[in-house]
Design a protein around this motif. Structure first.
Motif, PDB file in Angstrom:
ATOM      1  N   ARG A 151       1.081  -1.159  -0.025  1.00 42.54           N
ATOM      2  CA  ARG A 151       0.008  -0.014  -0.062  1.00 42.54           C
ATOM      3  C   ARG A 151       0.963   1.396  -0.041  1.00 42.54           C
ATOM      4  NH1 ARG A 151      -5.354  -1.098   1.057  1.00 42.54           N
ATOM      5  NH2 ARG A 151      -5.938   0.914   1.219  1.00 42.54           N
TER       6      ARG A 151
ATOM      7  N   LEU B  26       2.089   1.710  -3.606  1.00 41.26           N
ATOM      8  CA  LEU B  26       1.110   2.237  -4.392  1.00 41.26           C
ATOM      9  C   LEU B  26       0.661   3.653  -3.990  1.00 41.26           C
ATOM     10  CD1 LEU B  26      -1.423  -0.776  -3.964  1.00 41.26           C
ATOM     11  CD2 LEU B  26      -0.270  -0.165  -6.249  1.00 41.26           C
TER      12      LEU B  26
ATOM     13  N   VAL C 284       1.056   2.307 -11.785  1.00 44.67           N
ATOM     14  CA  VAL C 284       0.025   3.005 -11.066  1.00 44.67           C
ATOM     15  C   VAL C 284      -1.066   3.771 -11.741  1.00 44.67           C
ATOM     16  CG1 VAL C 284      -0.818   4.318  -8.826  1.00 44.67           C
ATOM     17  CG2 VAL C 284       1.502   2.871  -8.706  1.00 44.67           C
TER      18      VAL C 284
ATOM     19  N   LEU D 267      -2.353   6.622 -11.742  1.00 40.56           N
ATOM     20  CA  LEU D 267      -3.395   7.267 -10.981  1.00 40.56           C
ATOM     21  C   LEU D 267      -2.714   8.555 -10.266  1.00 40.56           C
ATOM     22  CD1 LEU D 267      -6.637   7.370 -10.436  1.00 40.56           C
ATOM     23  CD2 LEU D 267      -6.077   6.292  -7.874  1.00 40.56           C
TER      24      LEU D 267
ATOM     25  N   ARG E 145      -5.714   9.097  -4.856  1.00 41.64           N
ATOM     26  CA  ARG E 145      -5.273   7.862  -4.381  1.00 41.64           C
ATOM     27  C   ARG E 145      -5.777   7.774  -3.075  1.00 41.64           C
ATOM     28  NH1 ARG E 145       1.105   6.859  -6.623  1.00 41.64           N
ATOM     29  NH2 ARG E 145       0.470   7.594  -8.510  1.00 41.64           N
TER      30      ARG E 145
ATOM     31  N   HIS F 211      -9.679   4.026  -3.741  1.00 39.81           N
ATOM     32  CA  HIS F 211      -8.882   3.943  -4.941  1.00 39.81           C
ATOM     33  C   HIS F 211      -7.647   2.935  -4.457  1.00 39.81           C
ATOM     34  CE1 HIS F 211     -10.862   7.370  -6.747  1.00 39.81           C
ATOM     35  NE2 HIS F 211     -10.742   6.498  -7.759  1.00 39.81           N
ATOM     36  N   LEU F 212      -6.958   3.079  -3.280  1.00 39.12           N
ATOM     37  CA  LEU F 212      -6.150   2.076  -3.077  1.00 39.12           C
ATOM     38  C   LEU F 212      -6.454   0.690  -2.995  1.00 39.12           C
ATOM     39  CD1 LEU F 212      -4.002   4.095  -0.377  1.00 39.12           C
ATOM     40  CD2 LEU F 212      -3.157   3.595  -2.634  1.00 39.12           C
TER      41      LEU F 212
ATOM     42  N   ARG G 191      -8.696  -0.616  -4.642  1.00 33.28           N
ATOM     43  CA  ARG G 191      -8.850  -1.243  -6.304  1.00 33.28           C
ATOM     44  C   ARG G 191      -7.324  -1.412  -6.773  1.00 33.28           C
ATOM     45  NH1 ARG G 191     -12.405   3.473  -6.567  1.00 33.28           N
ATOM     46  NH2 ARG G 191     -14.581   2.755  -6.165  1.00 33.28           N
ATOM     47  N   LEU G 192      -6.298  -0.596  -6.308  1.00 34.29           N
ATOM     48  CA  LEU G 192      -5.120  -0.698  -7.045  1.00 34.29           C
ATOM     49  C   LEU G 192      -4.353  -2.252  -6.233  1.00 34.29           C
ATOM     50  CD1 LEU G 192      -3.891   2.929  -6.946  1.00 34.29           C
ATOM     51  CD2 LEU G 192      -3.927   1.330  -8.858  1.00 34.29           C
TER      52      LEU G 192
ATOM     53  N   PHE H  58      -3.079  -5.087  -8.387  1.00 34.50           N
ATOM     54  CA  PHE H  58      -1.698  -5.370  -8.172  1.00 34.50           C
ATOM     55  C   PHE H  58      -1.904  -6.958  -8.108  1.00 34.50           C
ATOM     56  CE2 PHE H  58       1.925  -6.871  -5.814  1.00 34.50           C
ATOM     57  CZ  PHE H  58       2.926  -6.209  -6.281  1.00 34.50           C
TER      58      PHE H  58
END
Length: 252
Positions: free
Chosen positions: A197, A200, A222, A224, A229, A233-234, A236-237, A241
């Motif tokens: 995290r 990201l 990334v 975005l 972020r 959104h994190l 989702r990232l 990943f």
């Protein structure tokens, strides 16, 4: 056989480490890195992400010139300043010098008289310039370490898990401060971490390493803007990943 040379400011940091081997106390060879190859573009913030023991810190030591016993080559972006700055896991402040003295100690002659008020303000250090390290919390000491790195106006910045061992609230504040100060003083940056995290939140690109011997298993873009972020959104990232790197373990 290894080599390290500077290249123009527009050229990326380019790492080609064919092999890095340690010898145990029993004389047994342990391969830490093998066929490790990646680049970091000028002005890019990249994270080197991998499980504990995969060779992240070893890579950083090689890039800083602290370990030359490897085979391969390194090309460093020189820039106008030709300066490299580093932030380590421990702040490494001189206990007999004040906050401002610790920061100014690293400045080159051309910057000795530079005014640091704006930097102190950005990192929440205003009014603390005359304190000594023993009077600072660990979080504040880490801010001083960040200030010391950015004050040198480096052409490249290396960070070795600078927020490890902090409570999450303090680490989160420092990550936000790092993004703020880097955005106002952009430089090529490479940070090593095992915290997904964190990577990201901070990086433009994440360079993912395998377990030892460390090598690149893939790149995560990334894609975005940092202001977007937030927690959702994190999440989702993180899912994206883990979908891209399914089966790769060891990330916090």
């Amino acid at each position: 056989m290894n080599s390290m040379q500077a290249v123009g400011v527009a050229a990326p940091l380019k790492v080609e480490i064919r092999e890095k081997t340690f010898r145990s106390t029993e004389g047994v060879g342990v391969v830490a890195l093998r066929d490790l190859s990646f680049e970091v573009g000028s002005g890019e913030f990249a994270c080197l992400l991998g499980p504990s023991g995969c060779g992240k810190t070893t890579t950083l030591r090689i890039l800083l010139g602290l370990d030359r016993a490897y085979s391969g080559s390194i090309r460093m972006p020189a820039g106008d300043s030709h300066r490299i700055a580093a932030v380590f896991q421990e702040p490494v402040l001189l206990p007999w010098r004040t906050v401002e003295q610790n920061i100014r100690l690293t400045l080159p002659p051309s910057l000795k008289k530079v005014v640091l008020d704006e930097l102190f303000e950005a990192l929440g250090l205003s009014g603390l310039e005359t304190l000594y390290p023993s009077e600072l919390s660990l979080g504040l000491a880490r801010r001083v370490a960040l200030a010391r790195a950015f004050a040198t106006e480096p052409s490249i910045l290396f960070l070795d898990e600078p927020f490890v061992s902090l409570d999450e609230a303090t680490a989160e504040r420092l990550r936000s401060l790092l993004v703020t100060i880097w955005s106002t003083r952009p430089t090529t940056a490479l940070m090593v971490t095992h915290n997904l995290r964190e990577a990201l939140l901070l990086a433009d690109r994440i360079i993912v390493l395998s377990p030892r011997p460390g090598k690149v298993v893939g790149i995560f873009n990334v894609g975005l803007p940092r202001p977007e972020r937030d927690a959702d959104h994190l999440d989702r990232l993180v899912r994206a990943f883990k979908q891209q790197f399914a089966g790769v373990d060891g990330f916090a």
